[in-house]
Design a protein around this motif. Sequence first.
Motif, PDB file in Angstrom:
ATOM      1  N   ASN A 161      39.599-113.795  96.422  1.00 51.68           N
ATOM      2  CA  ASN A 161      39.940-112.453  95.939  1.00 51.68           C
ATOM      3  C   ASN A 161      39.173-111.397  96.734  1.00 51.68           C
ATOM      4  OD1 ASN A 161      37.350-112.211  94.859  1.00 51.68           O
ATOM      5  ND2 ASN A 161      37.994-112.553  92.748  1.00 51.68           N
ATOM      6  N   ALA A 162      39.402-110.134  96.353  1.00 52.00           N
ATOM      7  CA  ALA A 162      38.843-109.024  97.129  1.00 52.00           C
ATOM      8  C   ALA A 162      37.483-108.577  96.616  1.00 52.00           C
ATOM      9  CB  ALA A 162      39.823-107.849  97.110  1.00 52.00           C
ATOM     10  N   SER A 163      36.781-109.439  95.917  1.00 53.41           N
ATOM     11  CA  SER A 163      35.398-109.290  95.445  1.00 53.41           C
ATOM     12  C   SER A 163      35.326-109.187  93.932  1.00 53.41           C
ATOM     13  CB  SER A 163      34.649-108.101  96.072  1.00 53.41           C
ATOM     14  OG  SER A 163      35.015-106.875  95.495  1.00 53.41           O
ATOM     15  N   LEU A 164      34.155-109.558  93.404  1.00 53.99           N
ATOM     16  CA  LEU A 164      33.808-109.390  91.994  1.00 53.99           C
ATOM     17  C   LEU A 164      32.471-108.654  91.910  1.00 53.99           C
ATOM     18  CD1 LEU A 164      34.921-112.831  90.472  1.00 53.99           C
ATOM     19  CD2 LEU A 164      36.000-110.607  90.134  1.00 53.99           C
ATOM     20  N   LEU A 165      31.917-108.563  90.704  1.00 52.26           N
ATOM     21  CA  LEU A 165      30.805-107.639  90.462  1.00 52.26           C
ATOM     22  C   LEU A 165      29.465-108.134  90.978  1.00 52.26           C
ATOM     23  CD1 LEU A 165      31.875-106.593  86.883  1.00 52.26           C
ATOM     24  CD2 LEU A 165      32.277-105.364  89.018  1.00 52.26           C
ATOM     25  N   ASP A 166      29.106-109.379  90.675  1.00 50.11           N
ATOM     26  CA  ASP A 166      27.878-109.974  91.180  1.00 50.11           C
ATOM     27  C   ASP A 166      28.007-111.483  91.036  1.00 50.11           C
ATOM     28  OD1 ASP A 166      27.208-110.650  88.496  1.00 50.11           O
ATOM     29  OD2 ASP A 166      25.997-108.854  88.250  1.00 50.11           O
ATOM     30  N   ALA A 353      36.457-104.008  91.279  1.00 53.92           N
ATOM     31  CA  ALA A 353      35.869-104.885  92.290  1.00 53.92           C
ATOM     32  C   ALA A 353      34.645-104.150  92.832  1.00 53.92           C
ATOM     33  CB  ALA A 353      36.889-105.171  93.396  1.00 53.92           C
ATOM     34  N   GLN A 354      34.111-104.625  93.929  1.00 47.77           N
ATOM     35  CA  GLN A 354      33.035-103.900  94.620  1.00 47.77           C
ATOM     36  C   GLN A 354      33.547-103.575  96.017  1.00 47.77           C
ATOM     37  OE1 GLN A 354      30.569-102.764  93.059  1.00 47.77           O
ATOM     38  NE2 GLN A 354      29.429-104.250  91.855  1.00 47.77           N
ATOM     39  N   VAL A 355      34.602-102.769  96.063  1.00 49.27           N
ATOM     40  CA  VAL A 355      35.343-102.575  97.304  1.00 49.27           C
ATOM     41  C   VAL A 355      34.466-102.033  98.429  1.00 49.27           C
ATOM     42  CG1 VAL A 355      37.213-101.282  98.395  1.00 49.27           C
ATOM     43  CG2 VAL A 355      37.553-102.326  96.149  1.00 49.27           C
ATOM     44  N   LEU A 356      33.738-100.965  98.157  1.00 53.05           N
ATOM     45  CA  LEU A 356      32.951-100.353  99.226  1.00 53.05           C
ATOM     46  C   LEU A 356      31.973-101.356  99.820  1.00 53.05           C
ATOM     47  CD1 LEU A 356      32.398 -97.637 100.693  1.00 53.05           C
ATOM     48  CD2 LEU A 356      30.540 -97.282  99.053  1.00 53.05           C
TER      49      LEU A 356
END
Length: 987
Positions: A161-166, A353-356
């Motif tokens: 996926n395009a990221s999660l939180l931690d 997500a954590q896009v940046l």
Amino acid sequence: MPNLEIAVDRQTNQRQHPLSPETSLAPTDSFVKRHIGPSSNEIEQMLEVLGFSSLEQLIEKTVPAAIRLAQPLQLPEAQSEYAALAQLKSIASKNQIFRSYIGMGYYDCIIPPVIERNILENPGWYTAYTPYQAEIAQGRLEALLNFQTMIIELTGLEIANASLLDEGTAAAEAMSMSYGLSKKGANAFFVSSSCHPQTIEVVKTRANPLGIEVIVGDHRLFNFERPVFGVLLQYPATDGTIYNYREFINKAHEAGALVTVAADLLSLALLTPPGEFGADIAVGNTQRFGVPLGYGGPHAAYFATKEEYKRQIPGRIVGVSKDAQGKPALRLALQTREQHIRRDKATSNICTAQVLLAVIASMYAVYHGSEGIRKIAQRVHRLAVILAEGLKRLDYKIESEPFFDTLRVGVGNGKARAIIRAAEARQINLRYFDEDSIGISLDETTTVPDLIDLWQIFARQEALPFSLEELLQEAEFEFPATFTRTSSYLTDPVFNRYHSETELLRYLHRLESKDLALNTSMIPLGSCTMKLNATAEMMPVTWAEFGKLHPFVPLTQAEGYQILFQQLESWLAEITGFDGISLQPNAGSQGEYAGLQVIRKYHQTRGEGHRNICLIPESAHGTNPASAVMCGMKVVAVNCDRDGNIDLDDLKAKADKHRDNLAALMVTYPSTHGVFEEGIVEICEIVHRHGGQVYMDGANMNAQVGLCRPADFGADVCHLNLHKTFCIPHGGGGPGMGPIGVKAHLVPFLPEISVGTNGYLFENNSNDQPKQSIGAISAAPWGSSSILTISWMYIAMMGSQGLTEATKVAILNANYIAHRLASYYPVLFKGKEGTVAHECVIDLRPLKKQAGIQVEDVAKRLMDYGFHAPTVSWPVPGTMMVEPTESESKDELDRFCDAMIAIYQEVEAIAQGKIDPENNPLKNAPHTAEVLIAGEWNRPYSREQAAYPAPWTKEYKFWPPVGRIDNAYGDRNLVCSCEGMEAYKEG
């Protein structure tokens, strides 16, 4: 020193303070007037259009008198940008930057300056919104596709996926996904004790309300006699040991369990990836790929799995599709908004997500390439090997072999604390395991002089009984064959083209130019509050005093952060009226989850753990029912009336029906329909009378600050989207922060984490063990700490008066837009006095009957006018929810309204038969430059009408890089890596 004369106003004969705004001695760089878009003259003009004599009169007609604040917020006076930065710099100076070798998934790293300046510090990247309008988000989507490709190739799995939180949250999501996929009926989840302790804590917190039993133990001793649906392993282990998990994974699969491996991403450049030794899921943190430590965040976690689980993977996935001209185009794929679509049937409440940070990590890989990443990993490993050889020469035992970058050093005889104190005396942090062992984790920033310092600490003297040359001759740098990676990675051209700064700079600029962000135009998204993210607010994020602290350093080294937290908590408590604030939730969805968990724990401690019914209005955010289910609650929907308000009769009936089991009501205020409900006090009283607690979704807090407070009118708990109301930028879809505020009776249950200084576990000391806390919500004690500086700066520079003025102007701007558009697009919901709150819902459904035009057609056509569409088809299908915020000037509001009116006139032309109903500017929108310069133009409208539909577009034109994207094609032909993109291009 000369006396300062007191200025006197000749008309009022009132004395003025020498530094008041009326005197020439007042600071000239007032932030309030820079944050609020309309000038005083423009405010008067808009009020005149609306028929109000003053802002106060508008507010009196909009906000119910029963909930209005009787006095101003008690906050410090507003500071200038210069003064606020100076004060925060003074606070930051109280943080001490030690060299931290604590590890536990957090490492110092080198962020390439070209990435820091052109992404992290660039509003073209950090002010963009979630890429739901994909045609004007192709830059971010490509960067995220790079991220997914990087994760897929490094982990050896098939989809990411395009990221999660931690990392802790990602591990918990893996547990939930495994639970949902289990066919064995087991309810136990095995977690290796060699996992990071903060990850174990988050997993336990998330397992509890779902009835999942977490078994923590040594994987080498677990025999699967106890049925489990999944297991979690750490690779390398938290103490640095690299285990061969193949046999264990085979046994897990034979027992019907799915295997999740939490893997250090840099180590996978050298070690066999999880996908090659049998893992079903891989999770981890990408922080060490160029993202500052930030005292715990924000950082982008990753989540990768097998192709067969693509429809169960949590979070967002970027996929490849094609546009109207058949050109490859990117979009969010599959169940990207699962929690909004499936609501209480959703398997995850993750909305962000954590896009940046994912973009930064992906560009770190793009800049270094596979060879560069391998060299960084090799260097870190070699330094660790040399360090180990020296420690052995000093008669210490290395208890974590083989290792990648982390050593567990046996010191014996209870010497651990003494060595750690000696290290701190040299401004070095080591990890405490127990009285007899210490952890040392090296990173990209480690140097040979650092090794010498470490040896001298353990030797307890300056002179060393060996030389570096001797150690180099004896060191063995190669891993055993069983662990050595043989497969290639980062082979796509994007990871091999941009290794000079010039090339990367141009690549980043090209991607940025494909995105519409706040530095281009207004983004009027209802419920998302895309306001100014001021430069002064953003500057402290990259100060070393905030960026280079490990989350588990001793509190004495983070005194500046503690001051910042205390001040921010007190300010948020004053703004909301609550008695306690937790800064730990690192997203709005996590704030919802934490708030409901607090309510659940409160009921349990009162002997009422059976209370599990959560009442949720039909209009609620989709994350609300998803969060309730994640907390083990049963959702009961409450009807809304024709005006969009909660149906009080239905609420009373359902509260009475479930009075014995009522846990909570989740309510958004102002309502999701953009109205201050008159009955909010009665709504809260009904729930309280029936034994429930009131959870308020704080998404619309931007309409409340300084005017009313949720705790005063009945809410027991509320989460705050700091990335909305309090100016943390959306960053293309993340980072966010979702702190919660609670009343006094809920304070004991606020989130806490048992991991403290140097990784020391508080649970080893019963006096420090939290007794009633719901546990850890995020992997770091204060969530994404470094971006809290943004909200601190915002509140400090606005002050009580400025914050209140901002709220009033946000309401004014929304009413101005509603008034200007009402003749063309009916405003669906208004308060009893005919006004809206900070947003309005306009009805586009008549356009379908009128001319066959859908709300999506208007959204895409707005791109040709240079605007991002408002929120589409929510909370009512076929509508737009518009929120202008206080930061937009009257000129920008008028441009947006002019665009919407011009689009309506285009619809009328279709309805009147002047333009073809299928071949028209709306159905063909957006229009790319490529389409416009095509040799043959066979459309029944001019090129000029297509490309330059408004005067301002001739002065500056934002060109959508792709035409309208075929969403269905992208889902039918899922491709979510660069390799697939290249293959598609060739096809």
